[in-house]
Design a protein around this motif. Structure first.
Motif, mmCIF file in Angstrom:
data_model
loop_
_atom_site.group_PDB
_atom_site.id
_atom_site.type_symbol
_atom_site.label_atom_id
_atom_site.label_comp_id
_atom_site.label_asym_id
_atom_site.label_seq_id
_atom_site.Cartn_x
_atom_site.Cartn_y
_atom_site.Cartn_z
ATOM 1 N N TYR A 165 -2.570 -5.121 2.623
ATOM 2 C CA TYR A 165 -2.230 -3.793 2.119
ATOM 3 C C TYR A 165 -2.662 -2.672 3.048
ATOM 4 O O TYR A 165 -2.077 -1.611 3.053
ATOM 5 N N TYR A 180 11.266 0.185 0.883
ATOM 6 C CA TYR A 180 10.995 -0.810 -0.150
ATOM 7 C C TYR A 180 12.347 -1.230 -0.715
ATOM 8 O O TYR A 180 13.219 -0.383 -0.935
ATOM 9 N N SER A 202 12.981 2.767 -2.381
ATOM 10 C CA SER A 202 12.145 3.873 -1.947
ATOM 11 C C SER A 202 12.081 3.875 -0.428
ATOM 12 O O SER A 202 12.158 2.823 0.212
ATOM 13 N N SER A 208 16.978 6.342 -1.338
ATOM 14 C CA SER A 208 16.835 5.437 -2.480
ATOM 15 C C SER A 208 18.206 5.253 -3.113
ATOM 16 O O SER A 208 18.966 6.210 -3.241
ATOM 17 N N LEU A 227 0.790 1.736 5.840
ATOM 18 C CA LEU A 227 0.821 1.601 4.382
ATOM 19 C C LEU A 227 -0.542 1.943 3.819
ATOM 20 O O LEU A 227 -1.545 1.410 4.275
ATOM 21 N N GLU A 255 0.238 4.074 -1.873
ATOM 22 C CA GLU A 255 1.675 3.836 -1.817
ATOM 23 C C GLU A 255 2.009 2.473 -2.405
ATOM 24 O O GLU A 255 2.917 2.321 -3.185
ATOM 25 N N TRP A 256 1.247 1.441 -1.996
ATOM 26 C CA TRP A 256 1.519 0.098 -2.500
ATOM 27 C C TRP A 256 1.331 0.056 -4.015
ATOM 28 O O TRP A 256 2.156 -0.468 -4.737
ATOM 29 N N MET A 270 4.153 1.732 -5.964
ATOM 30 C CA MET A 270 5.412 1.007 -5.916
ATOM 31 C C MET A 270 5.411 -0.192 -6.853
ATOM 32 O O MET A 270 6.437 -0.749 -7.150
ATOM 33 N N ASN A 271 4.257 -0.618 -7.291
ATOM 34 C CA ASN A 271 4.173 -1.837 -8.095
ATOM 35 C C ASN A 271 3.732 -1.584 -9.530
ATOM 36 O O ASN A 271 3.243 -2.473 -10.189
#
Length: 120
Positions: free
Chosen positions: A18, A28, A42, A56, A110, A114-115, A118-119
């Motif tokens: 990550y 993404y 994204s 997007s 990254l 951000e990670w 997105m999840n």
């Protein structure tokens, strides 16, 4: 405006890389089974994809002249990564228009935030 604290447990659930950088275009993606294409969900801020005008909702038709379907998400991801400074071409379907892009790969940074976002 609220600040969310990420617990140690949640941090440990993120991918091992990550904090790593990778060289690519900065998007993404997910499989869009309705259209049987890979959809860009994204675009990373200030990434080569954003600078080129990728948005997007764009559907990926081709990468480097090779046509792909939704099942090819991992293959597309591998094609979009590469050596810094090299280019990749993409054919995108946006609404009813087919658009072509040539994008120069750069190092993508990254962040955990951000990670995490997105999840969710």
């Amino acid at each position: 405006n609220s600040t969310e604290i990420i617990s140690k447990e949640n941090l440990e659930k993120t991918p091992a890389n990550y904090e790593d950088n990778y060289v690519g275009i900065g998007i993404y993606m997910l499989e869009n089974t309705t259209y049987n294409k890979v959809e860009i969900i994204s675009v990373i801020k200030d990434s080569p994809a954003e600078k080129a005008g990728i948005k997007s909702g764009d559907l990926i038709l081709k990468v480097d002249e090779i046509e792909y379907t939704a099942d090819d998400k991992d293959n597309i991801a591998n094609k979009l990564k590469g050596q810094e400074g090299t280019t990749v071409t993409m054919e995108i379907l946006r609404d009813t228009s087919i658009l072509n892009f040539e994008i120069t790969r750069e190092k993508i940074n990254l962040s955990v935030l951000e990670w995490y976002n997105m999840n969710i």
